[in-house]
Design a protein around this motif. Structure first.
Motif, PDB file in Angstrom:
ATOM      1  N   GLY A   9      51.572  95.757  11.337  1.00 49.02           N
ATOM      2  CA  GLY A   9      50.557  96.705  11.786  1.00 49.02           C
ATOM      3  C   GLY A   9      51.136  97.810  12.654  1.00 49.02           C
ATOM      4  N   LYS A  10      50.244  98.539  13.340  1.00 43.51           N
ATOM      5  CA  LYS A  10      50.645  99.702  14.129  1.00 43.51           C
ATOM      6  C   LYS A  10      51.654  99.333  15.210  1.00 43.51           C
ATOM      7  N   ASP A  11      51.442  98.216  15.884  1.00 42.39           N
ATOM      8  CA  ASP A  11      52.329  97.822  16.977  1.00 42.39           C
ATOM      9  C   ASP A  11      53.751  97.568  16.482  1.00 42.39           C
ATOM     10  N   TYR A  12      53.858  97.063  15.268  1.00 40.60           N
ATOM     11  CA  TYR A  12      55.169  96.754  14.685  1.00 40.60           C
ATOM     12  C   TYR A  12      56.012  98.020  14.540  1.00 40.60           C
ATOM     13  N   TYR A  13      55.361  99.131  14.311  1.00 37.51           N
ATOM     14  CA  TYR A  13      56.059 100.410  14.112  1.00 37.51           C
ATOM     15  C   TYR A  13      55.956 101.326  15.339  1.00 37.51           C
ATOM     16  N   THR A  14      55.820 100.715  16.512  1.00 32.83           N
ATOM     17  CA  THR A  14      55.805 101.469  17.762  1.00 32.83           C
ATOM     18  C   THR A  14      57.136 101.267  18.473  1.00 32.83           C
ATOM     19  N   PHE A  15      57.814 102.363  18.797  1.00 34.86           N
ATOM     20  CA  PHE A  15      59.163 102.281  19.359  1.00 34.86           C
ATOM     21  C   PHE A  15      59.285 103.149  20.608  1.00 34.86           C
TER      22      PHE A  15
END
Length: 228
Positions: free
Chosen positions: A140-146
């Motif tokens: 989800g979105k959190d997985y692709y937050t860096f």
């Protein structure tokens, strides 16, 4: 590895010809194989299936292997697409081996191949973000937050290494052969230092990429060996 050694594989495999590939291969002597390792190993989120795959999706992986024994240098590269046109998902692995390659180099080769395989499995799991038929759970979105993004760096290589699809792929690839978080940190530092020494990324970019990758790893690598 067994194909490189000229041995029969433990998994189903077969030699294939250039004519069976959906792309043109380099005009050099090559050994070409397909391995069928089985079903995609991660749990598919069926709600992410692309329209053309809703009624049927073939989750058996097709892995094509290209071995070039006349290369002037050792290198392993891979892509996350099947190249025989008969499977919905898979990957292609190119193994370049110089004539000086010997048995003592086999561990390095094994590590490079396993790193590449885990890297490409991650891309397959990303679904439409990497032009693949489905995503898996937990993407989800959190997985692709860096912590950093391509806009924070200047060189094309640094931008690539901070691409949202590449950070998880590189981290999970390097994690495959790592025994602990400290081991992973060392492997990533060595990898990025090599790019820095070759002039692909500058000193500041190396630090930005390193910190972004490690913080993501600390958040999402939950195997026991990374938590101690």
């Amino acid at each position: 590895m067994r194909l490189v050694k000229g041995m029969t594989t433990l998994l189903p495999s077969q030699a294939v010809s250039r004519d069976e590939f959906i792309i043109d291969l380099d005009d050099v002597p090559l050994e070409l194989f397909e391995i069928r390792p089985g079903i995609f190993p991660l749990r598919i989120d069926k709600s992410t299936l692309q329209d053309e795959y809703i009624e049927h999706i073939d989750t058996d992986l097709s892995v094509t292997i290209e071995i070039n024994r006349s290369s002037d240098r050792f290198n392993v590269s891979a892509s996350d697409k099947p190249l025989l046109g008969v499977s919905d998902i898979g990957m292609h692995i190119l193994i370049n081996i110089p004539s000086s390659f010997c048995n003592s180099d086999m561990k390095i080769l094994r590590d490079e191949i396993s790193n590449s395989v885990r890297h490409e499995l991650e891309h397959i799991s990303q679904g439409p973000k990497s032009d693949n038929p489905f995503s898996v759970y937990g993407r989800g979105k959190d997985y692709y937050t860096f912590d950093s993004c391509p806009d924070d760096v200047s060189t094309s290589m640094a931008k690539y290494l901070l691409d949202p699809t590449e950070i998880p792929a590189y981290v999970r690839g390097h994690s495959h052969n790592s025994s602990s978080m400290n081991d992973l940190v060392s492997k990533i530092d060595y990898f990025l230092s090599t790019y820095n020494e070759r002039g692909f990324i500058d000193d500041d970019e190396k630090d930005i990429i390193f910190n972004s990758w490690i913080k993501w790893a600390q958040k999402f690598l939950n195997q026991k060996r990374f938590l101690s």
